[in-house]
Design an enzyme around this catalytic site. Structure first.
Site, short mmCIF file in Angstrom:
data_model
loop_
_atom_site.label_atom_id
_atom_site.label_comp_id
_atom_site.label_asym_id
_atom_site.label_seq_id
_atom_site.Cartn_x
_atom_site.Cartn_y
_atom_site.Cartn_z
CB ILE A 99 -0.91 0.00 1.24
CG1 ILE A 99 -1.83 -1.23 1.20
CG2 ILE A 99 -1.73 1.28 1.30
CD1 ILE A 99 -2.56 -1.48 2.50
CG ASN A 114 -4.13 -0.55 -7.29
OD1 ASN A 114 -3.13 -1.26 -7.36
ND2 ASN A 114 -5.20 -0.87 -6.58
CG HIS A 116 -8.77 -4.36 -6.05
ND1 HIS A 116 -7.89 -4.99 -5.20
CD2 HIS A 116 -10.01 -4.60 -5.54
CE1 HIS A 116 -8.57 -5.58 -4.23
NE2 HIS A 116 -9.86 -5.35 -4.42
CD GLU A 185 -6.53 -9.08 -12.26
OE1 GLU A 185 -5.95 -10.18 -12.35
OE2 GLU A 185 -6.36 -8.30 -11.31
C1 GRF Z 1 -3.69 -10.16 -10.02
O1 GRF Z 1 -4.98 -10.65 -9.70
C2 GRF Z 1 -3.50 -8.80 -9.39
O2 GRF Z 1 -4.66 -8.01 -9.42
C3 GRF Z 1 -3.14 -9.20 -8.00
O3 GRF Z 1 -2.16 -10.20 -8.20
C4 GRF Z 1 -2.63 -11.00 -9.31
C5 GRF Z 1 -1.46 -11.41 -10.17
O4 GRF Z 1 -1.04 -10.31 -10.90
N1 GRF Z 1 -2.66 -8.12 -7.20
P1 GRF Z 1 0.25 -10.43 -11.89
O5 GRF Z 1 0.15 -11.76 -12.61
O6 GRF Z 1 1.48 -10.38 -11.02
O7 GRF Z 1 0.13 -9.28 -12.83
#
Ligand code: GRF
Length: 200
Positions: A99, A114, A116, A185
């Protein structure tokens, strides 16, 4: 030739969202350049992905600050000082698990976004995917989703730039749902960057 918008991407883990941004740039769908990838975890696979694409990386762990009796303020102040010279147009927190406080955000006003893995106002904080799946199993929700928002001091809050709903099905395992959400995402992070860079 106008220079392309300069992105700094923060990661903590696998970097699949970083990879989605890299792929969008390399395929011409995103006119930007990633000038630095920052990780707070040495083992983050995202650092390998960055290196494979010739993108400079910065490993900035919190532990030495804790061991020196310094707080998060010193950690974040140093982090801001290290990245400021890169002159980012946008800082993208993509799977970044730390954070960032008001002092850091103030150094990059309206320039930190960010990702989420939940919809606005739902499941803020960690384990959002697991918590959404459990809520679905309790019959409390019919779907979940993901969002990208302007980072503000309140965790996983702030004006939403892009979001996507993700369905959950009765036959889903947690892994099935998580895979569907991560795929959403990967699209939403690129959409959000594109929108941010083309804001009026
Ligand atoms: C994702 O769901 C992200 O939102 C969370 O960690 C997961 C993996 O993200 N914080 P990444 O593969 O490291 O981009």
């Amino acid at each position: 030739m106008s220079s392309k918008p300069r992105l700094i991407v923060f990661i903590s883990g696998s970097g699949s969202n970083l990879q989605a941004i890299i792929d969008a740039i390399n395929s011409g769908h995103l006119a930007a350049e990633i000038i630095l990838v920052v990780s707070n975890r040495k083992a983050a696979q995202g650092l390998v992905r960055a290196a494979e694409h010739g993108i400079p990386t910065l490993y900035h762990p919190l532990r030495p600050y804790r061991e020196a009796g310094q707080g998060r303020a010193a950690y974040e102040s140093d982090l801001a000082q290290k990245i400021r010279p890169f002159g980012p147009d946008l800082v993208v927190l993509a799977g970044w698990m730390h954070i960032l406080g008001a002092d850091f955000l103030r150094q990059f006003p309206q320039k930190v976004i960010n990702l989420h893995p939940a919809l606005p106002g739902q499941f803020a904080g960690t384990q959002a995917i697991e918590r959404a799946f459990a809520a679905y199993q309790r019959g409390e929700i019919t779907h979940s989703g993901c969002m990208v928002h302007l980072a503000v001091p309140e965790v996983d809050a702030g004006p939403v730039i892009a979001q996507a709903e993700v369905p959950i099905y009765p036959e889903d395992t947690l892994d099935d749902f998580a895979a569907r959400l991560h795929a959403a995402e990967h699209e939403t992070i690129v959409t959000a960057i594109h929108r941010f860079l083309h804001l009026p």
